[in-house]
Write an enzyme that holds these catalytic residues in place. Structure first.
Site, mmCIF file in Angstrom:
data_model
loop_
_atom_site.group_PDB
_atom_site.id
_atom_site.type_symbol
_atom_site.label_atom_id
_atom_site.label_comp_id
_atom_site.label_asym_id
_atom_site.label_seq_id
_atom_site.Cartn_x
_atom_site.Cartn_y
_atom_site.Cartn_z
ATOM 1 N N LYS A 89 0.859 -1.186 0.000
ATOM 2 C CA LYS A 89 0.000 0.000 0.000
ATOM 3 C C LYS A 89 0.894 1.235 0.000
ATOM 4 C CE LYS A 89 -4.488 0.840 2.160
ATOM 5 N NZ LYS A 89 -5.275 0.592 3.374
HETATM 6 O O1 G3P Z 1 -9.456 1.561 4.002
HETATM 7 C C1 G3P Z 1 -9.201 2.836 4.485
HETATM 8 C C2 G3P Z 1 -9.771 2.990 5.825
HETATM 9 O O2 G3P Z 1 -9.025 2.294 6.780
HETATM 10 C C3 G3P Z 1 -10.015 4.368 6.262
HETATM 11 O O3 G3P Z 1 -11.212 4.324 6.923
HETATM 12 O O4 G3P Z 1 -12.928 5.066 8.459
HETATM 13 O O5 G3P Z 1 -10.507 5.652 8.868
HETATM 14 O O6 G3P Z 1 -11.766 6.741 7.027
HETATM 15 P P1 G3P Z 1 -11.634 5.520 7.879
#
Ligand code: G3P
Length: 224
Positions: A89
Site C-alpha cells: 500500500k
Molecule cells: O481503508 C481505508 C480505511 O481504513 C479508512 O477508513 O474510516 O478511517 O476513514 P476511515
C-alpha cells in the site's frame, strides 16, 4: 464484488473468514496501532502481516510508512517478500506514484491509498497500481460526495480499459456498500461491523421468530 476486511485485528479477520465471504484484507498504520492496543502487546509488523496472509487466501494490503522514493521501494520490496499475497500500500504522493511504477516493473503489486480525486486515480492507473483506494467516508466527512468520486473513477477507468481494480475504502455503513456495488466497484473494504450489518433485516428476525413459534405449535399438535 470482492469483500475485504479493513482491520489488522486477527480475531476480526478470523470471524469474517468463517463467514466464507472474505476475499482479502486491508491494513494501514492506524489499524496496526488499534490491533496492538487490543492485543495489549507490541506487534512485529512483518510477522503480523505474515500471520494475516496465512489466514486469508486473497490479497493483504500492507502499507509503507516511508514517503521518499528509495524508502518506499525498500519497504515495498521487504513487504512483498513476506508472502505472495501481500499487496504494497503506497500513498498517493509524487514519490509514491514513482514507486508504484517502479514496483510494478519488478512485478510487485501495489494498492494506491489516500485517493481523494479522480485525477489522482488516473495517475495511479497510468503508473500501474493494482488497486486504487478512494476513501469514500472521509470525502463524506467534509460535506462532499464520496460516491461521486467513486463513480468518476470507474467511468474514467472504463473509458480507457485500465485494469487497476477500484477498491472502495473508508466504508462506514451498508449504504456505502450498496452504492459501491451498484456502481460496479471491484472491491469494497469495510470493518467487521459493516459486514455484519449487511445481513441484518428486522423482517428476517420477525419472520424467523414466527416460523419457529409455528413449528413449536405444529409439534405440540402432532404430539396431542
Ligand atoms: O481503508 C481505508 C480505511 O481504513 C479508512 O477508513 O474510516 O478511517 O476513514 P476511515
Amino acid at each position: 464484488m470482492k469483500f475485504f476486511i479493513d482491520t489488522a485485528d486477527l480475531d476480526e479477520i478470523q470471524e469474517a473468514s468463517e463467514m466464507g465471504v472474505l476475499n482479502g484484507v486491508t491494513t494501514n498504520p492506524s489499524l496496526m496501532k488499534i490491533a496492538a492496543e487490543r492485543a495489549g502487546q507490541s506487534l512485529d509488523f512483518h510477522e503480523h502481516i505474515a500471520r494475516i496472509c496465512d489466514m486469508v487466501p486473497g490479497d493483504v494490503s500492507a502499507e509503507v510508512t516511508a514517503v521518499d522514493f528509495d524508502g518506499i521501494m525498500a519497504q515495498g520490496r521487504a513487504l512483498a517478500a513476506i508472502r505472495d499475497n501481500v499487496v504494497v500500500k503506497v500513498p498517493l504522493i509524487l514519490d509514491g506514484i514513482k514507486a508504484i511504477n517502479a514496483l510494478a516493473q519488478e512485478g510487485i503489486r501495489s494498492n494506491c491509498t489516500l485517493c481523494f480525486s479522480p485525477t489522482q486515480a488516473l495517475l495511479a492507473a497510468k503508473a500501474g497500481a493494482a488497486y486504487i483506494s478512494p476513501f469514500l467516508g472521509r470525502v463524506d466527512d467534509i460535506s462532499s460526495e464520496g460516491m461521486n468520486l467513486l463513480q468518476e473513477i470507474i467511468h474514467i477507468y472504463e473509458n480507457y480499459g485500465y485494469t487497476t481494480e477500484v477498491l472502495a475504502a473508508s466504508i462506514r455503513h451498508p449504504m456505502h456498500v450498496l452504492q459501491s456495488a451498484l456502481l460496479g466497484a471491484h472491491v469494497a473494504t469495510m470493518p467487521l461491523g459493516v459486514i455484519k450489518k449487511l445481513l441484518k433485516h428486522p423482517l428476517t428476525d420477525i419472520g424467523l421468530a414466527k416460523f419457529l413459534g409455528d413449528w413449536d405449535t405444529f409439534k405440540q399438535n402432532q404430539a396431542g
